[in-house]
Design a protein around this motif. Structure first.
Motif, PDB file in Angstrom:
ATOM      1  N   ALA A   1       6.932  18.884   5.920  1.00 53.03           N
ATOM      2  CA  ALA A   1       6.883  20.526   6.093  1.00 53.03           C
ATOM      3  C   ALA A   1       5.993  21.000   7.222  1.00 53.03           C
ATOM      4  N   VAL A   2       4.727  20.374   7.031  1.00 60.79           N
ATOM      5  CA  VAL A   2       3.885  20.673   8.005  1.00 60.79           C
ATOM      6  C   VAL A   2       4.408  20.647   9.483  1.00 60.79           C
ATOM      7  N   ALA A   3       4.954  19.525   9.791  1.00 61.28           N
ATOM      8  CA  ALA A   3       5.271  18.978  11.091  1.00 61.28           C
ATOM      9  C   ALA A   3       6.521  19.981  11.372  1.00 61.28           C
ATOM     10  N   SER A   4       7.472  20.483  10.374  1.00 60.49           N
ATOM     11  CA  SER A   4       8.474  21.312  10.827  1.00 60.49           C
ATOM     12  C   SER A   4       8.027  22.692  11.466  1.00 60.49           C
ATOM     13  N   VAL A   5       7.003  23.385  10.736  1.00 60.32           N
ATOM     14  CA  VAL A   5       6.542  24.481  11.153  1.00 60.32           C
ATOM     15  C   VAL A   5       5.668  24.083  12.513  1.00 60.32           C
ATOM     16  N   LYS A   6       5.132  23.176  12.761  1.00 64.68           N
ATOM     17  CA  LYS A   6       4.508  22.698  14.005  1.00 64.68           C
ATOM     18  C   LYS A   6       5.313  22.649  14.968  1.00 64.68           C
TER      19      LYS A   6
ATOM     20  N   GLY B   1       7.394  42.549   3.964  1.00 66.60           N
ATOM     21  CA  GLY B   1       6.626  42.557   4.933  1.00 66.60           C
ATOM     22  C   GLY B   1       6.012  41.460   5.392  1.00 66.60           C
ATOM     23  N   ASP B   2       5.941  40.485   4.692  1.00 68.09           N
ATOM     24  CA  ASP B   2       5.001  39.125   4.913  1.00 68.09           C
ATOM     25  C   ASP B   2       5.604  38.681   6.135  1.00 68.09           C
ATOM     26  N   PRO B   3       4.909  38.594   7.018  1.00 62.44           N
ATOM     27  CA  PRO B   3       5.294  38.155   8.526  1.00 62.44           C
ATOM     28  C   PRO B   3       5.545  36.611   8.443  1.00 62.44           C
ATOM     29  N   LEU B   4       4.816  36.029   7.409  1.00 58.73           N
ATOM     30  CA  LEU B   4       4.869  34.498   7.511  1.00 58.73           C
ATOM     31  C   LEU B   4       5.752  33.984   6.233  1.00 58.73           C
ATOM     32  N   ARG B   5       6.702  34.749   5.693  1.00 57.78           N
ATOM     33  CA  ARG B   5       7.570  34.456   4.599  1.00 57.78           C
ATOM     34  C   ARG B   5       8.745  33.385   5.015  1.00 57.78           C
ATOM     35  N   ILE B   6       8.978  33.519   6.393  1.00 54.23           N
ATOM     36  CA  ILE B   6       9.943  32.718   7.049  1.00 54.23           C
ATOM     37  C   ILE B   6       9.465  31.132   6.893  1.00 54.23           C
ATOM     38  N   MET B   7       7.991  30.814   7.034  1.00 54.82           N
ATOM     39  CA  MET B   7       7.374  29.604   6.977  1.00 54.82           C
ATOM     40  C   MET B   7       7.614  28.945   5.750  1.00 54.82           C
ATOM     41  N   ASP B   8       7.833  29.973   4.524  1.00 52.69           N
ATOM     42  CA  ASP B   8       8.048  29.392   3.322  1.00 52.69           C
ATOM     43  C   ASP B   8       9.311  28.983   3.135  1.00 52.69           C
ATOM     44  N   TRP B   9      10.406  29.383   3.753  1.00 50.39           N
ATOM     45  CA  TRP B   9      11.587  28.912   3.827  1.00 50.39           C
ATOM     46  C   TRP B   9      11.840  27.514   4.730  1.00 50.39           C
ATOM     47  N   VAL B  10      11.022  27.380   5.679  1.00 49.37           N
ATOM     48  CA  VAL B  10      11.045  25.989   6.529  1.00 49.37           C
ATOM     49  C   VAL B  10      10.474  25.189   5.687  1.00 49.37           C
ATOM     50  N   ASN B  11       9.257  25.413   4.804  1.00 55.04           N
ATOM     51  CA  ASN B  11       8.681  24.654   4.016  1.00 55.04           C
ATOM     52  C   ASN B  11       9.778  24.086   3.070  1.00 55.04           C
ATOM     53  N   LEU B  12      10.424  24.856   2.524  1.00 56.84           N
ATOM     54  CA  LEU B  12      11.326  24.657   1.527  1.00 56.84           C
ATOM     55  C   LEU B  12      12.315  23.722   1.872  1.00 56.84           C
ATOM     56  N   PHE B  13      12.969  23.920   3.206  1.00 61.11           N
ATOM     57  CA  PHE B  13      14.156  22.948   3.635  1.00 61.11           C
ATOM     58  C   PHE B  13      13.626  21.438   4.040  1.00 61.11           C
ATOM     59  N   ALA B  14      12.243  21.350   4.487  1.00 61.39           N
ATOM     60  CA  ALA B  14      11.858  20.173   4.665  1.00 61.39           C
ATOM     61  C   ALA B  14      11.642  19.522   3.343  1.00 61.39           C
TER      62      ALA B  14
ATOM     63  N   VAL C   1      13.921  17.574  11.518  1.00 59.68           N
ATOM     64  CA  VAL C   1      15.108  18.314  12.306  1.00 59.68           C
ATOM     65  C   VAL C   1      16.149  19.140  11.471  1.00 59.68           C
ATOM     66  N   PRO C   2      16.244  18.731  10.414  1.00 54.51           N
ATOM     67  CA  PRO C   2      17.183  19.437   9.442  1.00 54.51           C
ATOM     68  C   PRO C   2      16.338  21.099   8.971  1.00 54.51           C
ATOM     69  N   ALA C   3      15.070  20.904   8.699  1.00 57.15           N
ATOM     70  CA  ALA C   3      14.435  22.198   8.647  1.00 57.15           C
ATOM     71  C   ALA C   3      14.495  22.991   9.812  1.00 57.15           C
ATOM     72  N   VAL C   4      14.235  22.461  10.870  1.00 56.07           N
ATOM     73  CA  VAL C   4      14.085  23.273  12.051  1.00 56.07           C
ATOM     74  C   VAL C   4      15.425  24.020  12.346  1.00 56.07           C
ATOM     75  N   LEU C   5      16.228  23.124  12.058  1.00 61.64           N
ATOM     76  CA  LEU C   5      17.797  23.588  12.380  1.00 61.64           C
ATOM     77  C   LEU C   5      18.331  24.505  11.504  1.00 61.64           C
ATOM     78  N   HIS C   6      17.853  24.301  10.054  1.00 53.25           N
ATOM     79  CA  HIS C   6      17.914  25.475   9.169  1.00 53.25           C
ATOM     80  C   HIS C   6      17.408  26.567   9.687  1.00 53.25           C
ATOM     81  N   TYR C   7      16.318  26.659  10.267  1.00 52.60           N
ATOM     82  CA  TYR C   7      15.549  27.826  10.653  1.00 52.60           C
ATOM     83  C   TYR C   7      16.304  28.511  11.684  1.00 52.60           C
ATOM     84  N   TYR C   8      16.819  27.500  12.667  1.00 52.52           N
ATOM     85  CA  TYR C   8      17.563  28.165  13.777  1.00 52.52           C
ATOM     86  C   TYR C   8      18.851  29.032  13.279  1.00 52.52           C
ATOM     87  N   THR C   9      19.693  28.123  12.414  1.00 57.32           N
ATOM     88  CA  THR C   9      20.849  28.938  11.918  1.00 57.32           C
ATOM     89  C   THR C   9      20.556  30.143  10.906  1.00 57.32           C
TER      90      THR C   9
END
Length: 457
Positions: A400-405, A258-271, A296-304
């Protein structure tokens, strides 16, 4: 001047597009010149000199290694990244290299490869000169090249801070500003990705464009996968530990809580995974540079991974849209940290990813332009101050920070109607002006900021 998507994106080797990919390409280009002019077999010695930012931080960025490999005829897209250190060690130990991969010459890495820490060439901070000497020490050929960001290399005939050799290929929808790009979209009723695709057809078929972009996506995915598997520390005196593998194990083991920000951890990971691979000299895609290659890869991974309905068509549209935005930065400002600071690298990549995500999430061209503007506006003034001259601190976390931004910028834009006070064109101009005003010590020289306030251990 026309730019192709495949000019902006290229497969290369870490840790830096301007300091590693560019010098390798320049050195290889010089050997090709020697071959084409029938001089290769007459060369007895080559002298390479690196200036400006290349000289100041070249050792930490692997510029010296890149030059040696380029002189042996290697290309950043195909060089065996697992054997580069072994190859360089051999050259240093034997005092010899194979020029162009064919012609053996003596090469003293101390005397024949000089990094000038305090000298610069006039056209750009990333300058280098190659000189081939023949029997008796006479000069056979000499050329100066500039690595102007993103792996782009120009020679003295293309002077100007961030210029590329002009491609006069006519395209269907030429644009030199975001305003012109939006005008095409409004007149034709097309999204930004379709405008860029129509221009790409001047060079290759639609099937080739699609296949090429999906291949780039494959390289990005492979880079993330490698980055999540390799434990240990990054090369260089800082001994920065790799964090992506441990974070990947933790996230993979966790259940939905139920952590609403867990996806952010994945985006950080990709970057993190991409930029740790880049810092270790791995295979990456310039997007638009190596130092900002994770966004770009981190945000594209977020999308897919997290957007319902994501597919390969969306991936292609994402990369086309991101490229359009990157072209605007390349043509109207700079993507070189040595010229405008990290705002030109991480800032440009954040803008590209924000606009691209807005399009694949259903945004209008105006909302896409708004997202891209938000992405760069809040990176203005970002300095390039790598500790120890290594692309590690603050570069890896910064991606990582810029990917979330970028994701946040897209969401902000999609909640509006596309209208906003500051246009992308004005933000890009501001970035260029800010870069001109920025002191040299904050532009990839390791002479200011964190680079001098953090003790290397």
């Amino acid at each position: 001047m026309a730019l192709s998507v495949f000019d902006l994106y290229s497969v290369g080797i870490g840790p830096s597009s301007s300091h590693t990919v560019g010098p390798m390409r320049a050195a290889r280009r010089f050997t090709e010149l020697l071959h084409d002019e029938g001089l290769l077999d007459s060369v007895q010695r080559v002298r390479a000199e690196l200036f400006g930012s290349l000289g100041a931080t070249g050792h930490g960025h692997g510029s010296d290694k890149a030059v040696l490999l380029g002189l042996e005829g290697e290309d950043p897209a195909t060089v065996d990244t697992d054997r580069t250190d072994e190859r360089v060690d051999r050259i240093r130990e034997q005092g010899a290299l194979l020029l162009g991969g064919k012609h053996p010459i003596t090469f003293d890495t101390t005397a024949d490869l000089v990094l000038h820490r305090r000298r610069s060439l006039p056209a750009h901070p990333n300058g280098m000169t190659f000189c081939a000497l023949g029997p008796g020490g006479g000069t056979l050929a000499e050329r100066t090249y500039y690595s102007v960001g993103g792996g782009f290399v120009v020679d003295e005939s293309a002077t100007g801070a961030d210029r590329v050799v002009a491609d006069v290929t006519p395209v269907r929808f030429p644009f030199a500003s975001a305003a012109e790009l939006l005008a095409h979209c409004a007149r034709e009723g097309l999204p930004i990705s379709s405008v860029v695709l129509a221009n790409e057809l001047s060079w290759r078929s639609e099937e080739e464009v699609r296949a090429g972009l999906l291949q780039l996506w494959s390289v990005m995915r492979a880079c993330v996968e490698r980055g999540t598997r390799r434990d240990g520390v990054l090369p260089g005196g800082l001994r920065v530990p790799r964090r992506a593998p441990a974070l990947h194990r933790e996230l993979s083991a966790e259940t939905a809580d139920g952590d609403p920000l867990r996806i952010m951890d994945w985006v950080n990971l990709f970057a993190l995974a991409v930029n740790e691979e880049n810092a270790s000299g791995g295979r990456i895609v310039t997007a638009p540079t190596n130092g900002a290659a994770g966004i770009v890869p981190a945000v594209l991974h977020y999308y897919t991974r997290f957007v319902p309905g994501a597919d390969d068509d969306g991936v292609v549209r994402f990369l086309l849209t991101a490229a359009a935005i990157g072209m605007l930065f390349k043509q109207n400002a700079s993507i070189s940290g040595a010229e405008v600071g990290c705002q030109g690298e991480v800032g440009s990549a954040c803008s590209m990813a924000a606009g691209a995500l807005a399009e694949v999430l259903g945004g209008t061209p105006e909302q896409v332009e708004n997202a891209a503007e938000v992405g760069i506006e809040h990176n203005l003034g970002l300095t390039c101050d790598p500790v120890g001259g290594l692309v590690q601190i603050p570069c890896i976390e910064r991606n990582a920070v810029a990917s979330v931004k970028a994701i946040n910028a897209a969401r902000l834009a999609l909640r509006g109607d596309g209208s906003h006070k500051v246009t992308l064109d004005k933000a890009i101009k501001t970035m260029r002006d800010t870069g001109r005003d920025m002191k040299t010590k904050y532009k990839e020289t390791a002479r200011g900021g964190l680079a001098v306030n953090v003790i290397e251990c």
